[in-house]
Design an enzyme around this catalytic site. Structure first.
Site, PDB file in Angstrom:
ATOM      1  CB  CYS A  95      -0.890   0.044   1.245  1.00 27.73           C
ATOM      2  SG  CYS A  95      -1.962  -1.370   1.408  1.00 27.73           S
TER       3      CYS A  95
HETATM    4  C1  BEZ Z   1       0.526  -4.681   1.840  1.00 25.92           C
HETATM    5  O1  BEZ Z   1      -0.124  -3.684   1.575  1.00 25.92           O
HETATM    6  O2  BEZ Z   1       1.743  -4.674   1.782  1.00 25.92           O
HETATM    7  C2  BEZ Z   1      -0.159  -5.935   2.255  1.00 25.92           C
HETATM    8  C3  BEZ Z   1      -1.350  -5.870   2.949  1.00 25.92           C
HETATM    9  C4  BEZ Z   1      -1.956  -7.039   3.345  1.00 25.92           C
HETATM   10  C5  BEZ Z   1      -1.375  -8.266   3.043  1.00 25.92           C
HETATM   11  C6  BEZ Z   1      -0.196  -8.312   2.323  1.00 25.92           C
HETATM   12  C7  BEZ Z   1       0.425  -7.134   1.924  1.00 25.92           C
END
Ligand code: BEZ
Length: 227
Positions: free
Chosen positions: A45
């Site tokens: 994100c």
């Molecule tokens: C991420 O945004 O890095 C993420 C969020 C949930 C699970 C895996 C990755």
């Protein structure tokens, strides 16, 4: 609630990093991209929000307002924004909804319980100037989205809205387009005075129309036309 292409985008009022926003007021007469990410302070994100902020001038050019969402509180969004600027080199420059009560997530069906019952999936909704849903993408938490692809689809959608052309496989901005089947040859003569190439009656190729007032002006002047 299930949302499908062509549905009217549900309106809402929500807390965001830029204060309370009414979605329709925020969109005004333009287009919109509403996208969710699973959680603040997560690695994928962080890269997505940095990239979207970097691409904001491209969305502006297309008269598209961007708004993000996650089910965290506004304070967490503000703290995380510092990390985004530090690690991605671009400061957040669009609002992110603090959807801690999951009101907007539920409205747009962004929680898929068999993936996670607490976090939103990576949804993207493109909303047209008519407030209709034009594109829905759903990605898993572990895969970052390609925002160049989101821009590419917006370019295609806006060409269809303005010029009645569709775009073929792997189309990129500037490539030839296809006259939509709803346009008859008679109508096409008026819309595309520079002509087109008929491969089949249902497959009519035109150079990408420009936004010039003179619709006879083509981006690709070497295109062999017929009419
Ligand atoms: C991420 O945004 O890095 C993420 C969020 C949930 C699970 C895996 C990755």
């Amino acid at each position: 609630m299930t949302i499908r292409l062509g549905d009217t985008a549900p309106d809402f009022t929500a807390e965001t990093t830029e204060g309370t926003i009414n979605f329709y007021d925020y969109l005004g007469d333009g287009w919109g991209v509403l996208f969710s990410h699973p959680k603040d302070f997560t690695p994928v994100c962080t890269t997505e929000l940095g990239e979207t902020a970097r691409l904001k001038p491209e969305f502006d050019k297309r008269n598209v307002k961007i708004i993000g969402l996650s089910v965290d509180l506004s304070d967490a969004h503000h703290e995380w924004a510092k990390d985004i600027e530090e690690t991605q080199g671009t400061a957040l420059n669009f609002p992110v909804i603090a959807d801690h009560d999951k009101k907007v997530a539920d409205l747009y069906d962004m929680i898929h319980p068999n993936a996670s019952d607490t976090m939103t999936v990576r949804s993207v909704f493109v909303i047209g100037a008519d407030k209709k849903i034009k594109l829905i993408l759903t990605y898993p938490a572990s895969t970052g989205r390609n925002f160049d692809e989101v821009l590419r689809v917006i370019d295609s959608l806006q060409l269809t809205a303005k010029h009645s052309v569709a775009t073929p496989v792997n189309w990129k901005n500037g490539d030839d387009c296809i006259i939509v089947p709803a346009v008859t040859d008679e109508q096409a003569k008026e819309k595309f005075p520079g002509g087109w190439k008929t491969l089949k009656p249902y497959l009519r190729i035109v150079p990408q129309p420009t936004d010039d007032a003179d619709m006879g002006a083509w981006i690709n002047a070497e295109f062999p036309v017929e009419s």
